[in-house]
Every structure is written in C-alpha cells, then in structure tokens.
Design an enzyme around this catalytic site. Structure first.
Site, short mmCIF file in Angstrom:
data_model
loop_
_atom_site.label_atom_id
_atom_site.label_comp_id
_atom_site.label_asym_id
_atom_site.label_seq_id
_atom_site.Cartn_x
_atom_site.Cartn_y
_atom_site.Cartn_z
N ASP A 70 0.92 -1.86 -0.10
CA ASP A 70 0.11 -0.48 0.10
C ASP A 70 1.09 1.65 -0.13
O ASP A 70 2.50 1.46 0.41
CB ASP A 70 -0.90 -0.18 1.35
CG ASP A 70 0.22 -0.23 2.72
OD1 ASP A 70 0.35 -1.02 2.82
OD2 ASP A 70 -0.68 0.71 3.31
N GLU A 135 0.60 -0.75 5.78
CA GLU A 135 1.09 0.38 6.79
C GLU A 135 1.34 1.63 6.58
O GLU A 135 1.22 1.48 7.90
CB GLU A 135 2.55 -0.71 6.17
CG GLU A 135 3.25 -0.01 7.11
CD GLU A 135 4.44 1.36 7.24
OE1 GLU A 135 4.66 1.38 7.91
OE2 GLU A 135 4.20 1.61 5.39
#
Length: 380
Positions: A70, A135
C-alpha cells in the site's frame, strides 16, 4: 531465468494500491510466488488485503521478509514529471511512481531474491514472505492480521527482515535494529466560561493548559541511551474552538506526540503526564485529563549472530559498514519483534512520500542481491 527486481517494481507501481485499496499488487505477487512453488494464502481482514507465502516445509528453520504494497496518495498528478502510477523507466535508468521507494521496490527485491534463491539453490529450510496492504494506514489489520493468522496456523519465522527504506543518503550506510516507541496523548482542560473583563468569575482552561505544556517542554525527558536518541516530545495541537475574543472558553484541548527510547513505555509516560496534570488541576481548579494512543513501544534486536550476518552481507555488497540505528518513525517491525528477531534494511529513502518519488533501477537490483546473499549465508 532470474527475475528482474526493477521490472517487478515497475509492474507493482502500476497497481494503484493507495491504502486501503489492493489495486492488483497482491494479486500480481501471488501469481509470481505461486508460480515458483510458494504456498500462498490471502489473509484479508476487515477489508484489508494481505498475503502470506511460504516455500519449504512448515516447522523447518525459516527466514522471513516483511513489507507492504500500500502507498500514500500521490497528490496532484499534474505536479508529477511522469504519472504517479506509470512505473516509468527513464533514459537514466530511474523508475518513477508512487511506491518506487516506499516500498514496492523493497517488496520486489525480496520477492525476486526469494524466488531465485529457492529455485537455484533450494535450502534445507523454509522462506516466508509476509506482505500487507495496511502499513500506511491504521495498521490494525495488516501485519498484525498476518501474525495472528500465522499463530493460529502453526507458522513461524525464526528471523525476519523488514524491507523498509533504511539508508538516509547512500546504500549501505544504515540498518535499523530497533525503533523508538511512538505515542500520542490528548489533554483535555475543563474550566469555567466567563467574560474576559471579569476573569475572577471564570477559570481559564487555556492558562492552565499552556502552563502544563510549558512545564512538559521546559527540560528534555532524558539524554538518550546506548542505542537510542533522547526522547522527543512535540506539542502538535492546541485548540479551544472559541470564535469570540471577549469570552473565556470553558474547555480547551492539546495533543502531544512523544517518540521515546527504552527508558520509557507508553504507559509510564501516560502516568507521568497524568501526574503532572493532577498537580496543575490542584493548583488552578481547571480539570486536566489525559488519554493515550500508543502506536508502538521502543524495541531493539540486540547485536549478535543475526545482526552480524545482515551487517556483514551489506558491508560486503556495498563496501560500507552500516550503522546500527534505532532512528526514524514507526514501521511494521514493531509488530514482528513480538514474533521473532527483526531488523530493517532497504533502499535509500530520500524520495519517499514525495511528489516525483523515484528510485534508480540499479539500486533495486543491488538490494535484491543483498537479500539473496543473506538467504545464502543464513542457510549455509
């Protein structure tokens, strides 16, 4: 045929995986890894996409890698030299796009290193890759979810590298053997509203609150420790929502962020802040209360065989002995450290989260080589 880490980086960048969107990144990685004989499991939780992959027998001696696909939003695409999800490779051999540094390149490096290692020199052991899509976001259903799933399914890593960018300027200058803790504290002050011309009829929460904050910042909380910098306390917000200049407000709030070393815990700092708040309350009549949001505790993997192995390979491949650091913000290593010894080594982080994020393709290939050499040394 060996896999090209730079090519996989560009392909991952073309997946628009802005948190919490998966964007096709984990689908691509699962295809690459399953094709190389890795047993893959999607560990999705509460709309967050995660991937677990293992080559080798469960329960064997196991080396792990952790990373995320991400990315943060790119901002205005018009501000970019090349489109943020183009994965453009320019004539100077530089890959452009969101995630080029943080950290699709790191994921591509350890995926290609692991695939080439197990196919060329199958080890007597196992390799586990844990890759999350959460994250950059809340981090509640990312690496934590994978580790929960691993515990429930009898999966275990004996050591792990988190592939976050770890080098400030050049490859090989730094590796992370720990991180400072991070906590945010919300302070609420409750007084008595009144007219600014008649302060004796009111209790000004801002006076009490600013006194409290001035006391917190008057002196450093500590001088640091052997492996950690001094604890840093920053006031990040003060607010009372008062639109009238002639009214003493009833309440006010402040936010304090503390990045702390191993002299403290999130709870011990909360206790200190609460004790100081009680003192101001008793002296001013304004009620101060403290609430805590602890993102992670300070931790460190002590120098030893694992740290020496990684440090030695990095020095051999870069001609630099990396400093053993605990600097920077938080990473998912704060979760992995409860599972197994963990260190962080990755690329140069100069452009992460910036417009025109980019990385030299040769640097990604060098990182792949370092990861593959670490695997070879570990399983010798």
């Amino acid at each position: 045929m060996m896999l090209d880490a730079a090519d996989l980086t560009a392909r991952l960048i073309r997946c628009p995986s802005v948190t919490p969107e998966e964007g096709g990144a984990l689908v691509l990685l699962e295809e690459v890894l399953s094709g190389a004989g890795f047993e893959c499991h999607r560990v999705d939780r509460n709309g967050t996409s995660n991937l677990f992959a293992r080559w080798g027998a469960k329960g064997a001696r196991t080396f792990g890698f952790n990373g995320h696909t991400d990315v943060v939003p790119p901002g205005d695409p018009a501000s970019w030299t090349h489109p943020p999800f183009s994965g453009h490779l320019d004539d100077d051999g530089v890959i452009w796009g969101r995630g080029a540094t943080d950290m699709k390149s790191g994921v591509a490096a350890f995926v290609t290193a692991a695939v080439d290692f197990v196919t060329q020199t199958p080890p007597d052991g196992a390799v586990i890759l844990t890759i999350t899509g959460d994250e950059e976001g809340p981090s509640r259903d990312g690496t934590i979810a994978i580790l929960d799933w691993m515990e429930a399914n009898g999966e275990r890593m004996d050591a792990c590298i988190v592939g976050e960018p770890s080098n400030p300027e050049v490859m090989g200058e730094m590796m992370k053997i720990g991180r400072r803790g991070s906590a945010t504290y919300h302070i609420a002050a409750k007084g008595v509203q009144g007219h600014a011309a008649y302060p004796h009829r009111a209790k000004n929460p801002l006076h009490a609150l600013t006194r409290y904050l001035a006391d917190l910042t008057a002196e450093p909380l500590d001088q640091g420790t052997e492996h950690f910098d001094p604890t840093g306390l920053q006031i990040t917000s003060i607010d009372c929502g008062n639109p009238a200049s002639n009214v003493i407000p009833e309440s006010a709030t402040a936010v304090v962020n503390i990045r702390f070393n191993d002299l403290h815990t999130g709870a011990s700092l909360a206790a200190m802040l609460t004790e100081r708040a009680a003192l101001v309350t008793s002296e001013t009549g304004v009620t101060l209360t403290v609430s805590a949001q602890i993102s992670g505790e300070a931790f460190m993997t002590r120098p030893g065989a694992f740290v020496d192995l990684v440090r030695g390979v990095v020095q051999q491949e870069t001609n630099r002995q990396p400093a053993l650091s605990t600097s920077g913000g938080t990473s998912d290593a704060r979760f992995v450290k409860d599972h197994c010894p963990v260190v962080e080594f990755g690329l140069v982080g100069a452009h992460m989260h910036q417009v025109n994020e980019r990385v030299p393709a040769q640097q990604v290939r060098q990182l792949k080589t370092i990861y593959q050499r670490i695997l070879e040394r570990y399983f010798e």
